[in-house]
Every structure is written in C-alpha cells, then in structure tokens.
Design an enzyme around this catalytic site. Structure first.
Site, PDB file in Angstrom:
ATOM      1  N   GLY A 139       0.812  -1.207   0.000  1.00 13.65           N
ATOM      2  CA  GLY A 139       0.000   0.000   0.000  1.00 13.65           C
ATOM      3  C   GLY A 139       0.843   1.252   0.000  1.00 13.65           C
ATOM      4  O   GLY A 139       0.497   2.260  -0.634  1.00 13.65           O
ATOM      5  N   THR A 140       1.965   1.209   0.719  1.00 13.46           N
ATOM      6  CA  THR A 140       2.869   2.366   0.746  1.00 13.46           C
ATOM      7  C   THR A 140       3.430   2.643  -0.639  1.00 13.46           C
ATOM      8  O   THR A 140       3.496   3.798  -1.085  1.00 13.46           O
ATOM      9  CB  THR A 140       4.012   2.119   1.745  1.00 13.46           C
ATOM     10  N   GLN A 152      -7.660   1.704   5.106  1.00 16.45           N
ATOM     11  CA  GLN A 152      -8.396   1.241   6.286  1.00 16.45           C
ATOM     12  C   GLN A 152      -9.852   0.902   5.993  1.00 16.45           C
ATOM     13  O   GLN A 152     -10.460   0.120   6.711  1.00 16.45           O
ATOM     14  CB  GLN A 152      -8.338   2.300   7.390  1.00 16.45           C
ATOM     15  N   SER A 154      -4.366  -1.528   0.560  1.00 15.84           N
ATOM     16  CA  SER A 154      -3.323  -2.432   1.052  1.00 15.84           C
ATOM     17  C   SER A 154      -3.973  -3.720   1.530  1.00 15.84           C
ATOM     18  O   SER A 154      -4.822  -3.710   2.427  1.00 15.84           O
ATOM     19  CB  SER A 154      -2.552  -1.769   2.197  1.00 15.84           C
ATOM     20  N   ALA A 155      -3.565  -4.858   0.942  1.00 16.33           N
ATOM     21  CA  ALA A 155      -4.271  -6.120   1.171  1.00 16.33           C
ATOM     22  C   ALA A 155      -4.227  -6.587   2.609  1.00 16.33           C
ATOM     23  O   ALA A 155      -5.194  -7.179   3.104  1.00 16.33           O
ATOM     24  CB  ALA A 155      -3.690  -7.198   0.258  1.00 16.33           C
ATOM     25  N   HIS A 156      -3.116  -6.358   3.328  1.00 17.97           N
ATOM     26  CA  HIS A 156      -3.039  -6.907   4.682  1.00 17.97           C
ATOM     27  C   HIS A 156      -3.946  -6.175   5.659  1.00 17.97           C
ATOM     28  O   HIS A 156      -4.128  -6.618   6.789  1.00 17.97           O
ATOM     29  CB  HIS A 156      -1.594  -6.914   5.195  1.00 17.97           C
ATOM     30  N   CYS A 177       5.401   7.772  24.255  1.00 15.11           N
ATOM     31  CA  CYS A 177       6.201   6.810  25.026  1.00 15.11           C
ATOM     32  C   CYS A 177       6.365   5.493  24.288  1.00 15.11           C
ATOM     33  O   CYS A 177       7.229   4.698  24.622  1.00 15.11           O
ATOM     34  CB  CYS A 177       5.533   6.542  26.370  1.00 15.11           C
TER      35      CYS A 177
END
Length: 460
Positions: free
Chosen positions: A69-70, A177, A194-196, A320
């Site tokens: 996807g990136t 998403q 993005s498939a995952h 954090c």
C-alpha cells in the site's frame, strides 16, 4: 490470545489462505508468456484484477497491483504530480494522512515542490470548506484518506471530491483502512489500498487511476502493470488479495453491525469504569471496528506491555511507545490527549467474551499504573493556597509533567497560575488536553532556559 490490532494488519482470511495455496500451484508462471502455463497465470491475474476493480468501483484497466500500500501511495502521488507538472507543483493534504503520504509530501518539498496541510477538528475530520481553501491555481494534486488509521474517523471524501472537481484538481484517496468495509463514495481520481488491512497477504497493494487523469509513472520504465508497478507480479499473493477482498465484502454488512456494537460498548464502558479518560475520534462517522482512547496519568508503553501480559494485543499513538519520542501526528493534529493512548481495532470474528474480559482487565491495569506513578486520585483545594506555582518537570517524560500539574493545581487560588517547565514534546499536547478535560484555562507556552514553560490558570 485476543488480537485487537487489525488496523495494523488483519489476520489472514481463510479464503485468502485457500486462494494463496491454490495459486502457488497454478499461478507460478510468467503471465506475460504465451505458452500454456503463462496463459493459465494470465487468466488468474486478469480474474484477480476484475474482482479487485469491482470492489474498488473502477474499470479493470484502471487498476494495477503494487508491492505494498505504501508503494501504491508513493507511485500514485509521484505519477499524478509529474503528469500535472505544467499546472504547478503544489500538493494539498490533510494533517492526519498516513505517514506514507506525509513522507511523499516531504520528499516533494525537498525536491522544490510545496504542500499545504489542511487542519482537522477535534474529531479528526477535515472541514470541506477549509480543504477547498487550500486549493490553489498551481495545485497539481489533493490527497485525503477515506478513514483515519488511528482514530477511525471517516473523512468527507464525497464533499471534498466535488470541491476538487470544481477546482479542476484530481483527488487521491488512501482507502487502506476502509476498503474492506465498502467502496469509497464520491468522484475520486486516484485510489490506493493495502491487502493486509482487509485480511489478504502482506506485500500486495493496489493503485487505481481513473481514465482522463494525467499520470506519468516515475522511475525506470517497466513492461508490467501498465508501467506503473515495475517488477514481476507476485501472482499467488495477488490472487489471494483479490479473493479475500471479495470475501470480506460479502461479510462486511453483518460484521460491521456486530463489531460496531462491541466498539460502542468499549467506548461507553471505558469512560464509565476507568475515569480520567478521553475517547477520541468521531462518535458517529467512524469505522465500525476501531476505537481509540487516552488515559490521563498513564505511561503508554507500560500500559501496552501490561495489556499484552494479560493476553491483549493493542497499539498506541503515545509518544512513550514511539521511536521518535513524539506523540502521534494524528493525535497532535486533533489536539487531544496522547498519554496513555490505546487503539483497539477488532478483526472480523472477534468474540464478545474477549471484549468483556478486556473491559474487566483494563481498569485494574490503569489503576495500578497510576498508583505506581503517584498520580492524584482527586484534586483537593489547599487550605492556604499559593499565589502562583512553578513545577519543574524537566528531564521527565510523559505522563509525569501532567501528573505534577494535577497534584498542585489545587494549591493556587482560583485565577492564579501554575507554570510547568518541561522538555518532553508530549507536554505541548497533553497539558492543553488536560486543561480541557479538567475545565482549567491553558494560558499558553512561553520560552524557558530549557524546554518550555506551560502556563495554566485555575478556573475552579
């Protein structure tokens, strides 16, 4: 062990596994070749493209598969900017886009271009009118995610797309998403996924470019995927990605209703049982499976470790828990509390019993961490209040500066101030957020010898 981080990567869908194994046997050959094995692989690739295009809502010849996807985002933005370089070199985007969009914008600026970040409200959504105000005569491309990856807020894509169309600017939508839940409405020009994120295998992205959009692929030319995604196609993974997208879409309507009810339970019960918590994101226009909340006076990294120790896998946008020691750019843009941040994103099939057990465990985990850090149980007025106080929290990380502020706010009279000296980046976000939650006045930030001085006026 309950896995509650589907927004990062959803578990592999059973259909994806079946399709992947079958394609490993049938789709190993080069789909560009004309012999029998190549023709068989080509049929699989064409069928996967048609299925994915149907889910996206575009023509098959408008969609290509990428290695992630990136990569799809990088290729989409770079190609659209290059194709419209005669218009200008300005890029418009929201302040809460995925890091892949922000990194591409930064690279574009370093190469001589420019970009404008459109701010969001406290819910995480852009105002369409504000977005329209960022469009200029030299704007080559606009970017807007369909739904936010950290807080679940859905963006007004259709409204923004219409405004972009009026201005003659193509709109790229990052639908990573939301794509598993349904097609993106509105007249978008480019779309990535993005498939995952929907239960397909990792390493498969998709890029759709509408016909008529000026697009010039960047980098060395390739013969595959219309020249927009160089390299040999990972055909088994592509087939599994397309099959799982179709499968999750068939299940989406019923599963969305079920998961939305579980998320609504988390939203209400966390606020009721934990206390000193801010549930962030739009309460209505949001993804059905995702909820984010921030707990005052809690170290985010410790909170995640403790929840993991109790068997729950969640993520966080707290500084954090990040390698940069800065709060999430999404929470920062929204102006909400970042300390003790927890993102829960439920994968399809999540059991109600697992959510109930999470809600039983969470209050005790938060209470133990607050006690360990010496957080105040409540703020009580002092018998002899001081005119003003200075709290030195230099060298101490979140949530300590806010805890120290909460401990002493009752020691000054109403109308007096407490100044917190802090050099932790999260204080810039969390002290104003604490003031809003506690109905105190955040006066502002002042320079200091080290770090910054955050001034708070007691109102009650």
């Amino acid at each position: 062990m309950p896995y509650f981080d589907a927004a990062s990567a959803a578990p592999l869908h059973p259909v994806a596994r079946q399709a992947l194994l079958a394609a490993l046997d049938e789709g190993w050959a080069d789909p560009a070749r004309l012999y029998r094995e190549g023709r068989r692989a080509r049929l699989l690739l064409d069928a996967a493209r048609e299925a994915a295009a149907d889910a996206v809502g575009c023509r098959p010849d408008e969609l290509v598969f990428t290695s992630s996807g990136t990569t799809a985002v990088h290729a989409g933005i770079a190609g659209a900017l290059s194709g419209r370089r005669r218009v200008g070199r300005h890029l418009a985007l929201s302040a809460v886009e995925h890091s892949s969009v922000l990194h591409t914008a930064a690279a574009h600026e370093a190469a001589g271009g420019s970009f404008t970040e459109v701010p969001v409200g406290r819910s995480g959504a852009v105002d369409p009118a504000a977005y329209a105000g960022a469009l200029r005569p030299d704007t080559a491309l606009a970017c807007l995610q369909s739904a936010n990856h950290e807080v679940g807020t859905e963006q007004p894509v259709a409204e923004v797309a219409a405004l972009c169309a009026d201005a003659g600017v193509p709109l790229l939508v990052d639908a990573a998403q939301s794509l598993g839940w349904g097609p993106v409405a509105g007249g978008w020009s480019l779309l990535t996924g993005s498939a995952h994120k929907w239960g397909g295998p990792a390493g498969v992205g998709l890029l759709a470019v509408r016909k008529g959009v000026r697009f010039a692929p960047q980098g060395p030319a390739g013969e595959r995927e219309s020249g927009r995604a160089p390299g040999f196609e990972n055909l088994p993974a592509i087939v599994a990605a397309a099959a799982s997208l179709r499968a999750v879409r068939d299940e989406a309507a019923a599963e969305a209703v079920r998961l939305r009810a579980l998320v609504e339970r988390i939203r209400s019960v966390v606020a009721e049982r934990v206390g000193d918590v801010e549930v962030v994101g739009d309460p209505e226009r949001r993804l059905p499976h995702l909820v984010t909340f921030s707990c005052l006076y809690v170290d985010g990294e410790t909170l995640l470790h403790e929840l993991d120790r109790h068997g729950f896998s969640v993520s966080s946008g707290s500084s954090c828990t990040s390698s940069t020691l800065e709060p999430s750019h999404v929470l920062k843009a929204m102006g909400v509390l970042s300390e003790g941040n927890v993102r829960v994103s439920l994968p399809p099939g999540t059991a109600e019993a697992d959510v109930d057990r999470f809600l039983e465990v969470l209050p005790g985990v938060v209470a133990e961490e607050r006690e360990r850090l010496g957080a105040p149980v409540s703020t009580r007025p002092s018998d002899s209040p001081a005119a003003s106080l200075v709290v030195d929290a230099l060298g101490r990380r979140c949530p300590i500066p806010v805890i120290e502020l909460a401990k002493v706010i009752g020691e000054v009279p109403v109308g007096a101030t407490v100044t917190v000296l802090a050099d932790d980046e999260a204080a810039r976000l969390d002290i104003p957020a604490w003031c809003e939650m506690r109905e105190q006045e955040y006066v502002g930030e002042e320079p200091a010898d080290r770090g910054s001085a955050y001034v708070v006026r007691r109102l009650s």
